[in-house]
Design a protein around this motif. Sequence first.
Motif: not given
Length: 238
Positions: A220-222, A124-128, A178-183
């Motif tokens: 997993a980004r915010n 949800k919003v604010g989670q990562h 948001g919510g991108e997966t970054v490597f």
Amino acid sequence: MGERRAADNKKAPPKAKWPVLQPKLNLQITRLKDKDLFTVQNFFTPAESKAFIKAAESAGFEHQGSLGPAKGEAYRDNDRIAVNDPALADMVWQSGLSKLLSDIKIRGKAAVGLNPNIRFYRYKVGQHFGQHIDESVDLGEGKHTVYTLLVYLSGAAKTKDKSDSNNMKDSASEPIVGGETVFYGSRNRVVAEASSLYVAPAEGMALLHIHGDKCMLHEARNVSKGIKYVFRSDVVFA
């Protein structure tokens, strides 16, 4: 810092009625970093993705936290369901992955299926989920996991057709920001961003990346808008 697995032993959630997946005949791999990181567009149809969300919500999510980096664990704040379901794992595997991964060999071993330990994540919003690595799992009888499989069940904004008009007020259908997966590389250099580097969530898209001793540090980004839902398993080799 690896992903904790002890919580997978929690009591199973109520039995969910998972959707029946249709075979996908024209799936294609998009490689982002050689053969160790790739995506598959439209692995789940929009209807299948929404049906998984509905079933998971009916089963009930539990909050998943962590002790944090100070205690040697990645920061984690999301909601999760974990089920041991060989039938679900086999259905997802047979819907297209078995053919798609048939040419990939790792140290002479071939992909044979999915880990029956299936997880559903809700952000949800604010989670990562902070920077971490995914460990390989030894399933016995010469079988072990090599790739993480993530299938995004919700995603960023896209053009909607008339059939989606009734879902506009549904929070599960609200576009994600948001919510991108970054490597990251060995020196914390970003190696996967946006459409070709960052991996932004897109409804029905599968993301596979190698894990274990070759796993890239990732996070997993915010989530700043909407709700991000993810189906998670692992590809088993033998």
